[in-house]
Design a protein around this motif. Structure first.
Motif, mmCIF file in Angstrom:
data_model
loop_
_atom_site.group_PDB
_atom_site.id
_atom_site.type_symbol
_atom_site.label_atom_id
_atom_site.label_comp_id
_atom_site.label_asym_id
_atom_site.label_seq_id
_atom_site.Cartn_x
_atom_site.Cartn_y
_atom_site.Cartn_z
ATOM 1 N N LYS A 85 0.896 -1.226 -0.048
ATOM 2 C CA LYS A 85 -0.008 -0.068 -0.007
ATOM 3 C C LYS A 85 0.932 1.439 -0.099
ATOM 4 N N VAL A 86 0.617 2.162 -0.705
ATOM 5 C CA VAL A 86 1.239 3.427 -1.093
ATOM 6 C C VAL A 86 0.412 4.636 -0.280
ATOM 7 N N LEU A 87 1.298 5.283 0.679
ATOM 8 C CA LEU A 87 0.627 6.316 1.370
ATOM 9 C C LEU A 87 0.550 7.435 0.309
ATOM 10 N N ARG A 88 -0.387 8.610 0.476
ATOM 11 C CA ARG A 88 -0.738 9.532 -0.448
ATOM 12 C C ARG A 88 0.408 10.253 -0.608
ATOM 13 N N ASP A 89 0.962 10.869 0.486
ATOM 14 C CA ASP A 89 2.248 11.506 0.243
ATOM 15 C C ASP A 89 3.371 11.173 0.194
ATOM 16 N N GLU A 90 3.495 9.702 -0.017
ATOM 17 C CA GLU A 90 4.860 8.848 0.124
ATOM 18 C C GLU A 90 5.521 9.447 -1.123
ATOM 19 N N LYS A 91 7.087 9.332 -0.903
ATOM 20 C CA LYS A 91 7.783 9.604 -1.959
ATOM 21 C C LYS A 91 8.711 8.579 -2.082
ATOM 22 N N MET A 92 9.415 8.060 -3.046
ATOM 23 C CA MET A 92 10.382 6.997 -3.384
ATOM 24 C C MET A 92 11.539 7.620 -4.094
ATOM 25 N N VAL A 93 12.808 6.946 -3.706
ATOM 26 C CA VAL A 93 14.115 7.395 -4.354
ATOM 27 C C VAL A 93 14.101 6.616 -5.763
ATOM 28 N N VAL A 94 14.648 7.264 -6.642
ATOM 29 C CA VAL A 94 15.063 6.703 -7.819
ATOM 30 C C VAL A 94 16.389 6.894 -8.367
ATOM 31 N N ARG A 95 17.083 5.816 -8.773
ATOM 32 C CA ARG A 95 18.284 6.202 -8.858
ATOM 33 C C ARG A 95 18.906 5.246 -10.212
ATOM 34 N N VAL A 96 19.128 6.365 -11.279
ATOM 35 C CA VAL A 96 19.264 5.612 -12.600
ATOM 36 C C VAL A 96 20.296 6.424 -13.375
ATOM 37 N N SER A 97 20.789 5.642 -14.400
ATOM 38 C CA SER A 97 21.969 6.081 -15.292
ATOM 39 C C SER A 97 21.167 6.597 -16.656
ATOM 40 N N ILE A 98 21.298 7.950 -16.942
ATOM 41 C CA ILE A 98 20.668 8.497 -18.059
ATOM 42 C C ILE A 98 21.623 9.124 -19.018
ATOM 43 N N ASN A 99 21.985 8.527 -19.996
ATOM 44 C CA ASN A 99 22.975 9.064 -21.036
ATOM 45 C C ASN A 99 24.311 8.993 -20.351
ATOM 46 N N GLY A 100 24.711 7.984 -19.489
ATOM 47 C CA GLY A 100 25.917 7.804 -19.087
ATOM 48 C C GLY A 100 25.918 8.818 -17.570
ATOM 49 N N THR A 101 25.047 9.419 -17.106
ATOM 50 C CA THR A 101 25.074 10.142 -16.001
ATOM 51 C C THR A 101 24.163 9.614 -14.920
ATOM 52 N N MET A 135 5.529 3.417 -18.220
ATOM 53 C CA MET A 135 6.372 3.033 -17.208
ATOM 54 C C MET A 135 6.537 4.010 -16.040
ATOM 55 N N PHE A 136 6.183 3.659 -14.652
ATOM 56 C CA PHE A 136 6.711 4.486 -13.691
ATOM 57 C C PHE A 136 7.982 4.812 -13.416
ATOM 58 N N ALA A 137 8.532 5.829 -13.095
ATOM 59 C CA ALA A 137 9.939 6.032 -12.824
ATOM 60 C C ALA A 137 10.639 5.187 -11.843
ATOM 61 N N VAL A 138 9.515 5.041 -10.744
ATOM 62 C CA VAL A 138 10.336 3.934 -9.822
ATOM 63 C C VAL A 138 10.660 2.479 -10.338
ATOM 64 N N GLN A 139 9.736 2.160 -11.357
ATOM 65 C CA GLN A 139 9.997 1.022 -12.008
ATOM 66 C C GLN A 139 11.622 1.118 -12.747
ATOM 67 N N ALA A 140 11.884 1.944 -13.097
ATOM 68 C CA ALA A 140 13.202 2.180 -13.795
ATOM 69 C C ALA A 140 14.325 2.390 -12.994
ATOM 70 N N ASP A 141 14.172 2.244 -11.685
ATOM 71 C CA ASP A 141 15.402 2.648 -10.407
ATOM 72 C C ASP A 141 16.496 1.512 -10.791
ATOM 73 N N GLY A 142 17.401 1.727 -10.739
ATOM 74 C CA GLY A 142 18.694 0.771 -11.216
ATOM 75 C C GLY A 142 18.977 0.550 -12.750
ATOM 76 N N SER A 143 18.364 1.169 -13.605
ATOM 77 C CA SER A 143 18.368 1.001 -14.845
ATOM 78 C C SER A 143 19.167 2.061 -15.637
ATOM 79 N N GLU A 144 19.644 1.610 -16.737
ATOM 80 C CA GLU A 144 20.348 2.540 -17.616
ATOM 81 C C GLU A 144 19.437 2.827 -18.764
ATOM 82 N N ILE A 145 19.280 4.161 -18.918
ATOM 83 C CA ILE A 145 18.494 4.784 -19.799
ATOM 84 C C ILE A 145 19.023 5.805 -20.907
ATOM 85 N N VAL A 146 18.770 5.574 -21.935
ATOM 86 C CA VAL A 146 19.120 6.488 -23.133
ATOM 87 C C VAL A 146 18.041 7.140 -23.618
#
Length: 163
Positions: free
Chosen positions: A3-19, A70-81
């Protein structure tokens, strides 16, 4: 199911274009919105918001995906270009150059998504023929140019690669 709370936030860490990018987002934030609003990468366009038009296509771990599905949180840990990651060292990607030379764009709204899917197609082991290029484009809507210039541009890169 969590269950996700109304004001809950999550950390997303991804590599985008090498950064590496890390940010806190609402769990329901779409990857397309994360790229545009949190990362300032506005080359990823949002058209239909239903995964139909293909304008929001980016590559996640090497696969072309609709970032509006796709939700941003689903991309956590991914390499994105994104389309911003195609050019290197101040030079356009061969597909970008071919699109310019073959007049494969007009308003350019759909172009980033088509480029990202085309890169995936060209990285496959075989050399795609015109039919396969047209089949790949069936997942993208362009209302300005038609598809002849786009197909010609992709074929030009295929021809250049095979020489």
């Amino acid at each position: 199911m969590d269950k996700v709370l109304r004001d809950e936030k999550m950390v997303v860490r991804v590599s985008i274009n090498g950064t590496v990018v890390e940010d806190t987002v609402e769990p329901r934030k779409l990857l397309s919105d994360f790229l545009r609003e949190n990362c300032g990468l506005t080359g990823t366009h949002v058209g239909c918001e239903h995964g139909v038009c293909g304008a929001c296509t980016v590559r996640v771990n090497g696969k072309a995906i609709r970032s509006c599905l796709m939700f941003a949180v689903q991309a956590d840990g991914s390499e994105i270009v994104t389309v911003e990651g195609l050019a290197a060292e101040g030079r356009m990607h061969p597909l970008q150059q071919a699109f310019s030379e073959c007049h494969a764009l007009q308003c350019g709204f759909c172009t980033p998504g088509i480029l990202m899917s085309s890169v995936e197609l060209l990285e496959q082991a075989h050399v795609p023929d015109r039919h396969e290029i047209i089949e790949m484009l069936s997942g993208h809507l362009c209302r300005c140019t038609g598809y002849k210039g786009i197909v010609d541009a992709i074929e030009k890169v295929v021809g250049d690669k095979s020489q």
